[in-house]
Scaffold this active site. Sequence first.
Site, PDB file in Angstrom:
ATOM      1  N   HIS A 186       0.851  -1.336  -0.076  1.00 48.41           N
ATOM      2  CA  HIS A 186       0.063   0.004  -0.038  1.00 48.41           C
ATOM      3  C   HIS A 186       0.879   1.171   0.109  1.00 48.41           C
ATOM      4  O   HIS A 186       0.287   2.351  -0.352  1.00 48.41           O
ATOM      5  CB  HIS A 186      -1.049  -0.088   1.334  1.00 48.41           C
ATOM      6  CG  HIS A 186      -2.078   0.868   0.995  1.00 48.41           C
ATOM      7  ND1 HIS A 186      -2.240   1.739   0.074  1.00 48.41           N
ATOM      8  CD2 HIS A 186      -3.298   0.638   1.664  1.00 48.41           C
ATOM      9  CE1 HIS A 186      -3.584   2.307   0.136  1.00 48.41           C
ATOM     10  NE2 HIS A 186      -4.194   1.764   1.243  1.00 48.41           N
ATOM     11  N   ASP A 221      -8.153  -7.027 -19.637  1.00 48.91           N
ATOM     12  CA  ASP A 221      -8.334  -8.150 -20.607  1.00 48.91           C
ATOM     13  C   ASP A 221      -6.940  -8.816 -21.156  1.00 48.91           C
ATOM     14  O   ASP A 221      -6.120  -8.065 -21.561  1.00 48.91           O
ATOM     15  CB  ASP A 221      -9.121  -7.958 -22.058  1.00 48.91           C
ATOM     16  CG  ASP A 221      -9.194  -9.101 -22.841  1.00 48.91           C
ATOM     17  OD1 ASP A 221      -8.760 -10.305 -22.813  1.00 48.91           O
ATOM     18  OD2 ASP A 221      -9.891  -9.025 -23.796  1.00 48.91           O
TER      19      ASP A 221
END
Length: 443
Positions: free
Chosen positions: A163, A380
């Site tokens: 993070h 994708d």
Amino acid sequence: MTSEIKVDVSREETIRPSSPTPHHLRSSNLSVFDQLTPQVYVPLLLFYPSNNSDHHSPASAAERSKLLKRSLSETLSHFYPFAGTIQSNDVSICCNDHGATFVEARVNCLMSKILEKPDLGIQKQLHPNELEFMAQSGTCHLLLVQANFFECGGVAIGLNISHKIIDAYTLCKFINSWAAIALGSANTDHVVPPVEFGAAASLFPPLDFLNSPQPSIDFVKENCITRRYVFDASKIAALKSKAVSAAVPNPTRVEVVSALIWKCVMEASRSNSDFVRPSVWCQFVNMRKILPQAPAENLSGNLLGYSVAKTEEREVEHDVKSLVSKLRKGLEEFKVKYGNGISREDVFQRCIELSKLVGKVDIDTYCSTSWCRFPFYEADFGWGKPSWMSIPSTVEIKNMISLVDVSDGIGIEVRLTLKDEDMAIIKSNQEMLAYASLNPSVV
């Protein structure tokens, strides 16, 4: 279910950038936002069923793994800090091409078995655990990836990433850039970050704490349980109609879902307490949409603030409409306060205030983060878009709420983490169940 499904790691290796990071980019400064972000890892899971591929024969697991590793290596040349190490001073990244962990795993079932009845325990096995790798090697990469191959030919890509270097915006940009490179996209504007790393640090430089300890937000970890709820498009539309008011004539789907959850968790807390406590809802906010610096939307790393909405002890009854008004008012006040800019001292003070809020025992503080509208479902890699994304946190933090899109981009999936006794009441809350489904099938 967890005893029937096995996830066996078959291979582990380090993926380094395809091109060495130039000498002048070997150090990337962290911003004050990054500096004050807790030392935790952010998980993500993307599921690609075999029938999500194009109409050609699906690629073998070996071919898909090779594609993922090659494209990850190329992507790390653009996102070179992700392959580095955080310096001991916690204000910069050594971009030394240390690399990212890449794990291959085999899952002994069809993907549909997991999607039909999502199980958090199994999901945790599908992304690499940074603590386990640190225990094994003594060090840990900032980015860890696990490619899980199912018997049906489907693949789930699991990530864990520090993070310290990303928020949801930066993570989404990374995932879609990686996918575009794997797909062979010619749209380089989508692939290559439009600004160099470290730009946020020049606008919001880190603070110098000298020899004093750096403040941190200690989120409460008690005996908690996490549940998954899904609000479909029709239920959200009904909630919006219920929430419309003169103050907020156009409530957003995030506002109405948040308001209902806030109402229900307050009721649960009240049922388990001898008195009515004040309640605070902290909504994390993407500062890129608020800051005047241009082009703030292209800044990488962390750029998170938070708005605050409150209820008082004397306010015994609440409805969705009034809570939506409180949420909107809190956000508008935040925009007014920081719409002309925010200083690093402001960021530090907000961090201190959040830490105090979370630590108070006489106030119920709920922290909510929304990943809605970030285009994770556009990733994708060459075998279609994901059918499901999940954020299976390995650490259960009390009163933490996460909202993400469902695949249609209209519904919302919620991860709700509460104390056991509060969750027991939420599970039977009829208003909650009227609008949300508890852990429904994904397929």
